[in-house]
Motif scaffolding. Sequence first.
Motif, PDB file in Angstrom:
ATOM      1  N   UNK A 183      -2.892   1.703  10.242  1.00 21.78           N
ATOM      2  CA  UNK A 183      -2.235   1.668   8.433  1.00 21.78           C
ATOM      3  C   UNK A 183      -2.546   0.324   8.897  1.00 21.78           C
ATOM      4  N   UNK A 184      -4.078  -0.488   8.040  1.00 25.71           N
ATOM      5  CA  UNK A 184      -4.984  -1.138   7.725  1.00 25.71           C
ATOM      6  C   UNK A 184      -4.425  -1.964   6.995  1.00 25.71           C
ATOM      7  N   UNK A 185      -5.130  -3.378   7.046  1.00 24.57           N
ATOM      8  CA  UNK A 185      -5.187  -4.534   5.964  1.00 24.57           C
ATOM      9  C   UNK A 185      -6.823  -5.142   6.279  1.00 24.57           C
ATOM     10  N   UNK A 225       1.242  -1.424  -0.146  1.00 25.89           N
ATOM     11  CA  UNK A 225      -0.075   0.222   0.055  1.00 25.89           C
ATOM     12  C   UNK A 225       0.397   1.409   0.065  1.00 25.89           C
ATOM     13  N   UNK A 226       0.891   2.300  -0.879  1.00 24.16           N
ATOM     14  CA  UNK A 226       1.824   3.290  -0.481  1.00 24.16           C
ATOM     15  C   UNK A 226       0.861   4.717  -0.825  1.00 24.16           C
ATOM     16  N   UNK A 236       3.176   0.837   3.155  1.00 26.53           N
ATOM     17  CA  UNK A 236       2.977  -1.129   4.425  1.00 26.53           C
ATOM     18  C   UNK A 236       2.494  -2.140   3.474  1.00 26.53           C
ATOM     19  N   UNK A 237       3.642  -2.693   3.894  1.00 26.36           N
ATOM     20  CA  UNK A 237       3.123  -4.005   3.247  1.00 26.36           C
ATOM     21  C   UNK A 237       2.311  -5.367   3.734  1.00 26.36           C
ATOM     22  N   UNK A 238       1.395  -6.377   3.251  1.00 25.10           N
ATOM     23  CA  UNK A 238       0.780  -7.888   3.396  1.00 25.10           C
ATOM     24  C   UNK A 238       1.972  -8.542   2.867  1.00 25.10           C
ATOM     25  N   UNK A 239       1.590  -9.831   3.901  1.00 25.15           N
ATOM     26  CA  UNK A 239       2.459 -10.654   3.320  1.00 25.15           C
ATOM     27  C   UNK A 239       1.428 -12.013   4.852  1.00 25.15           C
ATOM     28  N   UNK A 263       2.738  -7.577   8.538  1.00 26.91           N
ATOM     29  CA  UNK A 263       2.982  -6.662   7.979  1.00 26.91           C
ATOM     30  C   UNK A 263       4.093  -6.143   8.590  1.00 26.91           C
ATOM     31  N   UNK A 264       4.414  -4.811   7.230  1.00 33.46           N
ATOM     32  CA  UNK A 264       6.331  -4.586   7.577  1.00 33.46           C
ATOM     33  C   UNK A 264       5.804  -3.504   6.810  1.00 33.46           C
ATOM     34  N   UNK A 265       6.735  -2.309   6.538  1.00 30.31           N
ATOM     35  CA  UNK A 265       6.852  -0.509   6.220  1.00 30.31           C
ATOM     36  C   UNK A 265       8.398  -0.389   5.302  1.00 30.31           C
TER      37      UNK A 265
END
Length: 120
Positions: free
Chosen positions: A36-38, A22-23, A80-83, A71-73
């Motif tokens: 910041x949420x997924x 997510x940018x 931030x990213x989701x795996x 979740x990382x950034x």
Amino acid sequence: QVQLQESGPGLVKPSQTLSLTCTVSGGSITSTWDAWTWIRQPPGKGLEWIGVMADDGSTAYNPSLKSRTSISRDLSKNQFSLQLNSVTPEDTAVYYCARLDVSTYKHDYWGQGTQVTVSS
């Protein structure tokens, strides 16, 4: 105006890892009072919270997904990213990133969402 944009593969094979980014523009992912949420929405079902990252980088996850989620950034890119590991067809959904205003606990800005299908 804060804007969020999801990106990543639209098709993932079973047992593989789903990776989305997510940018964020118009705001900083280190801003106080923001998190910041997924979130995802499987076909024909309601919204499901996946996890959240706070301004200090701490995270919390849905207990039902916790063992498979990370979740990382990347502060340099304000992303931030989701795996999500070991995916199955039940992980097929529209995936959203969103900003959580911690002062109101409302998701006030959302990405447009990205469809991810898990299929061989």
